[in-house]
Design a protein around this motif. Structure first.
Motif, PDB file in Angstrom:
ATOM      1  N   ASP A 133      -9.152  -9.274   8.662  1.00  0.00           N
ATOM      2  CA  ASP A 133      -9.261  -9.345   7.201  1.00  0.00           C
ATOM      3  C   ASP A 133      -8.802 -10.686   6.609  1.00  0.00           C
ATOM      4  OD1 ASP A 133      -6.481  -9.141   7.471  1.00  0.00           O
ATOM      5  OD2 ASP A 133      -6.405  -7.035   6.862  1.00  0.00           O
ATOM      6  N   ALA A 147       0.819  -1.213   0.000  1.00  0.00           N
ATOM      7  CA  ALA A 147       0.000   0.000   0.000  1.00  0.00           C
ATOM      8  C   ALA A 147       0.855   1.266   0.000  1.00  0.00           C
ATOM      9  CB  ALA A 147      -0.927  -0.007   1.214  1.00  0.00           C
ATOM     10  N   ALA A 157      -2.090  -5.272   5.439  1.00  0.00           N
ATOM     11  CA  ALA A 157      -2.965  -4.267   4.837  1.00  0.00           C
ATOM     12  C   ALA A 157      -3.110  -3.096   5.801  1.00  0.00           C
ATOM     13  CB  ALA A 157      -4.325  -4.881   4.531  1.00  0.00           C
ATOM     14  N   GLU A 187     -12.975  -5.247   3.148  1.00  0.00           N
ATOM     15  CA  GLU A 187     -12.898  -5.232   1.680  1.00  0.00           C
ATOM     16  C   GLU A 187     -11.797  -4.304   1.173  1.00  0.00           C
ATOM     17  OE1 GLU A 187     -13.929  -6.621  -1.124  1.00  0.00           O
ATOM     18  OE2 GLU A 187     -15.017  -8.137   0.008  1.00  0.00           O
ATOM     19  N   SER A 188     -11.492  -3.273   1.953  1.00  0.00           N
ATOM     20  CA  SER A 188     -10.478  -2.320   1.487  1.00  0.00           C
ATOM     21  C   SER A 188      -9.094  -2.968   1.436  1.00  0.00           C
ATOM     22  CB  SER A 188     -10.467  -1.069   2.373  1.00  0.00           C
ATOM     23  OG  SER A 188     -10.057  -1.440   3.669  1.00  0.00           O
ATOM     24  N   ALA A 189      -8.932  -4.130   2.084  1.00  0.00           N
ATOM     25  CA  ALA A 189      -7.645  -4.829   2.032  1.00  0.00           C
ATOM     26  C   ALA A 189      -7.479  -5.642   0.748  1.00  0.00           C
ATOM     27  CB  ALA A 189      -7.509  -5.760   3.244  1.00  0.00           C
ATOM     28  N   ARG A 190      -8.589  -5.879   0.049  1.00  0.00           N
ATOM     29  CA  ARG A 190      -8.520  -6.797  -1.090  1.00  0.00           C
ATOM     30  C   ARG A 190      -7.493  -6.378  -2.155  1.00  0.00           C
ATOM     31  NH1 ARG A 190     -11.881 -10.928  -2.362  1.00  0.00           N
ATOM     32  NH2 ARG A 190     -13.627 -10.143  -1.146  1.00  0.00           N
ATOM     33  N   ALA A 193      -8.216  -0.671   8.664  1.00  0.00           N
ATOM     34  CA  ALA A 193      -9.426  -0.094   8.082  1.00  0.00           C
ATOM     35  C   ALA A 193     -10.634  -0.761   8.721  1.00  0.00           C
ATOM     36  CB  ALA A 193      -9.445  -0.330   6.581  1.00  0.00           C
ATOM     37  N   ASP A 194     -11.767  -0.053   8.725  1.00  0.00           N
ATOM     38  CA  ASP A 194     -12.985  -0.643   9.281  1.00  0.00           C
ATOM     39  C   ASP A 194     -13.564  -1.686   8.340  1.00  0.00           C
ATOM     40  OD1 ASP A 194     -12.858   0.891  11.555  1.00  0.00           O
ATOM     41  OD2 ASP A 194     -13.957   2.562  10.648  1.00  0.00           O
ATOM     42  N   ASP A 195     -13.410  -1.461   7.050  1.00  0.00           N
ATOM     43  CA  ASP A 195     -14.001  -2.359   6.066  1.00  0.00           C
ATOM     44  C   ASP A 195     -12.936  -3.308   5.518  1.00  0.00           C
ATOM     45  OD1 ASP A 195     -15.332  -3.650   4.086  1.00  0.00           O
ATOM     46  OD2 ASP A 195     -15.577  -1.894   2.788  1.00  0.00           O
TER      47      ASP A 195
END
Ligand SMILES: *Cc1c(COP(=O)(O)O)cnc(C)c1O
Length: 231
Positions: free
Chosen positions: A206, A131, A166, A173-176, A169-171
């Motif tokens: 995650d 990232a 990653a 999915e943002s790690a995908r 993050a709260d979501d």
């Protein structure tokens, strides 16, 4: 069964079920995914408890802690997952069955040198800062590509694959995209001779996403130890 062990067993069953579900979604065999229990926040009894429940891969983030904890569970595979300074390499090598966090060519060369002195070949993963976060360790993506030939030339190390973290993050999915980026890099670098089988990615928040994206090692701490303070 003592309450601590009961709690650990419940947590472990939950994590294993999540691993199986994620593997199922990705049409992968759950047996290809190794759960590395990260014990850095856990009391000694919980480490013993996990071993008695059959876990055989444990991870610590700090070299001193790895040394201290090893005697609690001498027969499991210990993983070093956190930052390693070059002057801490020597005591770590005989203990760690896999070092996930090799974040520079200099560190890799140091590991190769000491491993040679100890007459061993050390298994490592290269940590990648996919990232590009300023606060994170790891090879920047293009730096690893640029230094790849030099990494391969280091003796007495077996580069088994890549590792990443990653961004928080709260979501999940943002790690995908981060996990997908690590896998893509691995696919680009691998050859018949250097197959890079392992991808260490995914933590408590995650790991399902990481498994969907190809993780072979998930590093899980807090999800295993949830609720222990109440036992
Ligand atoms: C602590 C740690 C983990 C585990 O994190 P949890 O969110 O508690 O599962 C995984 N990887 C690394 C490198 C860590 O330092």
């Amino acid at each position: 069964m003592p309450p601590l062990l009961e709690r650990l067993r419940t947590n472990l069953a939950g994590v294993r079920a999540q691993i199986e579900r994620a593997a199922g979604r990705a049409r992968r065999d759950p047996a290809d995914i190794t759960l590395v229990a990260v014990t850095k926040y856990a009391p000694d009894e919980a480490v013993r408890g996990l071993v008695s429940l059959g876990l055989c891969d444990l991870g610590e983030a700090r070299p001193q802690q790895l040394e201290a904890r090893r005697s609690l569970a001498p027969d499991v595979r210990w993983h070093l997952i956190g930052h390693l300074q070059r002057n801490k390499v020597r005591p770590v090598l005989p203990i760690a069955s896999l070092i996930h966090s090799v974040d520079s060519l200099k560190l890799l060369e140091r590991i190769g040198q000491i491993a040679g002195e100890l007459g061993q070949a050390s298994r490592v993963l290269l940590e990648v800062n996919v990232a590009g976060e300023a606060s994170k360790d790891g090879f920047p993506l293009d730096e690893l590509r640029a230094q790849w030939a030099n990494c391969l030339a280091v003796p007495n190390v077996e580069i088994r694959g890549l590792m990443t973290m990653a961004p928080l993050a709260d979501d999940p999915e943002s790690a995908r995209p981060v996990f997908r980026g690590l896998r893509q890099l691995r696919d680009d670098l691998r050859t018949a001779a250097v197959s890079l089988p392992d991808l260490s990615m995914g933590m408590s928040g995650d790991f399902e996403i990481a498994i969907e994206e190809g993780a072979t090692l998930v590093r899980i701490g807090s999800a295993l130890f949830e609720g222990l303070e109440k036992t």
